[in-house]
Every structure is written in C-alpha cells, then in structure tokens.
Design a protein around this motif. Structure first.
Motif, mmCIF file in Angstrom:
data_model
loop_
_atom_site.group_PDB
_atom_site.id
_atom_site.type_symbol
_atom_site.label_atom_id
_atom_site.label_comp_id
_atom_site.label_asym_id
_atom_site.label_seq_id
_atom_site.Cartn_x
_atom_site.Cartn_y
_atom_site.Cartn_z
ATOM 1 N N ASP A 169 0.843 -1.185 0.000
ATOM 2 C CA ASP A 169 0.000 0.000 0.000
ATOM 3 C C ASP A 169 0.887 1.248 0.000
ATOM 4 O O ASP A 169 2.115 1.156 0.004
ATOM 5 N N LYS A 170 0.239 2.398 -0.013
ATOM 6 C CA LYS A 170 0.943 3.678 -0.133
ATOM 7 C C LYS A 170 2.073 3.838 0.882
ATOM 8 O O LYS A 170 3.194 4.228 0.553
ATOM 9 N N GLU A 171 1.728 3.528 2.135
ATOM 10 C CA GLU A 171 2.679 3.744 3.215
ATOM 11 C C GLU A 171 3.880 2.794 3.086
ATOM 12 O O GLU A 171 5.025 3.194 3.257
ATOM 13 N N LYS A 181 6.153 3.935 0.319
ATOM 14 C CA LYS A 181 6.936 5.089 0.744
ATOM 15 C C LYS A 181 8.143 4.638 1.567
ATOM 16 O O LYS A 181 9.266 5.101 1.348
ATOM 17 N N ARG A 239 3.870 4.390 -7.212
ATOM 18 C CA ARG A 239 3.478 5.486 -6.317
ATOM 19 C C ARG A 239 2.823 6.624 -7.089
ATOM 20 O O ARG A 239 1.860 7.230 -6.621
ATOM 21 N N ASN A 265 -0.535 5.111 -8.696
ATOM 22 C CA ASN A 265 -1.448 4.533 -7.726
ATOM 23 C C ASN A 265 -2.210 3.340 -8.314
ATOM 24 O O ASN A 265 -3.344 3.070 -7.925
#
Lengths: 193, 124
Positions: free
Chosen positions: A130-132, A135, A162, A165
């Motif tokens: 996921d996004k986190e 990152k 990223r 998405n």
C-alpha cells in the motif's frame, strides 16, 4: 512488377498499422535503441502535446515521471545481456496511448529467462504494497541502495506505482529457450486527483 | 572558495554554490544522463565548504522535477548537510515546491524524515 506488388503490399500494411494505432489510441510508438536523447525527445514531445490539450498539471507531471522511468528502465537494463546479442542491447519498444480517461505508457524489451523470477517477485512485491509501505520501501532503497554502473537506483518501479497509484501490469512472452519479451504497462488517470 | 554556477537545461538543474554571497541553490529539472558525474562537483564543493562553513548555511532546493536516480544523489547532498548539522553547525534546508504539486511537497517531507536537519517547506 513483383517489386511493385511488394511496395503495394507494404503500403497496405502501413495503412493497417495506422488504423490499428488509431484503434488503440496510440499517440507515440518507437522501436529501437533507447538513449538519453530519445528520452528527452519523447518526453518533451508528449509534454508539449499535453500542454496544448490543457491536460491538468498533475496529469502532465505524472505522465512525465512514468515516461522517464520506463525509458530509463530499458536504457539501463535492456543491455544486461550476456548473450552479446546486439539486437537486444538497450533496445525495446515504447508506446504511449491516450484514451478518454487515461494515458498508458507501455514498454517491451527482451530479457534473459533467468531474470523472470526476480522481476516477477520484485513487481509482485511492489503491487502488494500500500501507499505507506511503498513510501518506506522507497526511502529505504534510496538510503541503502547503490547506483548501478549505468546509474540505475532500483527505484523506478516503486516510483511508477506510487505516481500512478495503480498496479504494474506486466507479461512475459517467450522469444527463445533463453529469452523472453518483457512487457510492462502503466496507466495514468486523466482526472485531476 | 570557488563559486559554482551551472546553467539549467531541459534535463539538468541550475546550480549556484556561492559561499561569498550566501547562495546555495539547486533549481529546475533533474534527469541528467549520468547523475553521479553531474552531482560530483556539488558534493566536492560541499566537502570543501564543510571544512570552513559560514556562520549560517541555508541550502535551497527548488526543483520542479527529478528522476529516481537523481533522488539518490539529492539524498547524498542532504546527508552531507546533515553531517554539518551534527557537528553543531547552523544549517537549514529550504525545500521549495509549486503549491499545486503534492508529489514534490511529499518528496520534501520524506527527505525531512530521513535526514536530521532543520527542514523548511516553502510553497510558491
């Protein structure tokens, strides 16, 4: 006479090719060596088209990002060949298409079969995140990773996921016993968010 | 010490490193063909500057785009500044970004999380 026939056949093929490009909404297609000059030319061409069409800034930036990383993936990795096959080194196919709702950037290049497992694992791992998590992975890779001889930072795929998405869609098609064609397509939504 | 002035191009940023006038700035676009050799003079300059820095050091990043390979070299620059900060020097990083560019703002936040240096986000 025969020659004339050949020419006619070829021109008919060109027309079919043109129609097929239109049907798939392809705005840019290239096959050959991907150099830094090519990267600059294609990104600036696409950028000026998008700006003419008043594409939102955020969409323009994302398309630019994805194009650069995709092109550099080929120029930095497609020549990792040990087979010395000149045809494959640094070469590939590059396509940009523009649909009503999204842009797609697609690359294809030959890879050795023993890289398939590594690439699949890498891409699947990124797709699962996921996004986190992405990152954190980006930060860690930036800190701990090393630039390859050709200047690759191992960050391209992470950055594409990223920025878009969206999952990285890919496919391997066999070329020979030792090599496959690696296709990767990334889509960028044209809505401004 | 020597001043570095590099004109920006479509794929390389403008760089000014001028200790005498307190200007340190990297701005524009960064996707050089060879990132390591492009940023090498910057890192060398910072190494030299760090030996005898001014009372206060403000380093400005005003990038509109950088590729992933550049992101690694930007981190090297930031880590050099972090080193100076750790030695007790007064160092500030100003990260300028277009106010409608969330990704560039986020990139700044991420760097701020990685390096331990006073970090100011400046939308424009």
């Amino acid at each position: 006479m025969d020659n004339k026939k050949d020419v006619k056949g070829f021109l008919e093929f060109v027309y079919e090719f043109y129609k097929s490009m239109k049907a798939h909404e392809i705005t840019l297609v290239y096959e050959g060596e991907i150099t830094h000059q090519i990267t600059k030319a294609f990104t600036s061409l696409t950028e000026s088209n998008m700006s003419k069409e008043d594409e939102p800034n955020s969409v323009q930036r994302k398309v630019f990002h994805v194009m650069v990383e995709c092109l550099q993936n080929i120029s930095k990795h497609a020549d990792d060949f040990t087979s010395n096959d000149y045809l494959f080194s640094g070469r590939g196919i590059f396509l940009v298409s523009k649909g009503e709702n999204e842009y797609s950037v697609t690359t294809g290049n030959a890879v050795e079969n023993d890289k398939i497992e590594y690439l699949t694992e890498l891409l699947e791992n990124i797709n699962r995140m996921d996004k986190e998590e992405l990152k954190e992975l980006y930060k860690r890779q930036m800190k701990e990773g090393r630039l390859s001889e050709k200047g690759g930072a191992g960050l391209g795929f992470i950055d594409i996921k990223r920025k878009t998405n969206k999952e990285l869609e890919y496919h391997f098609l066999p070329i020979s016993d030792d090599t496959s064609f690696f296709l990767l397509t990334s889509t960028i939504s044209r809505s401004d968010n | 010490m020597e001043t570095i002035k590099i004109q920006g191009t479509e794929d390389t940023p403008k760089i000014i490193l001028d200790a005498g006038n307190d200007i340190m700035e990297i701005s524009g676009r960064s996707l050089p063909e060879d990132v390591s050799s492009f940023y090498e003079p910057v890192l060398n300059w910072l190494n030299e500057y760090a030996e005898n820095p001014k009372k206060k050091t403000v380093f400005n990043f005003k990038l509109t785009y950088f590729n992933t390979a550049s992101s690694k070299l930007l981190l090297d620059i930031l880590m050099k500044l972090e080193e100076m900060h750790e030695k007790g020097q007064d160092v500030v990083i100003r990260w300028h970004f277009p106010e409608d560019d969330e990704d560039m703002a986020e990139a700044g936040e991420e760097y701020a999380e990685i390096v331990d240096v006073p970090f100011e986000q400046v939308p424009y």
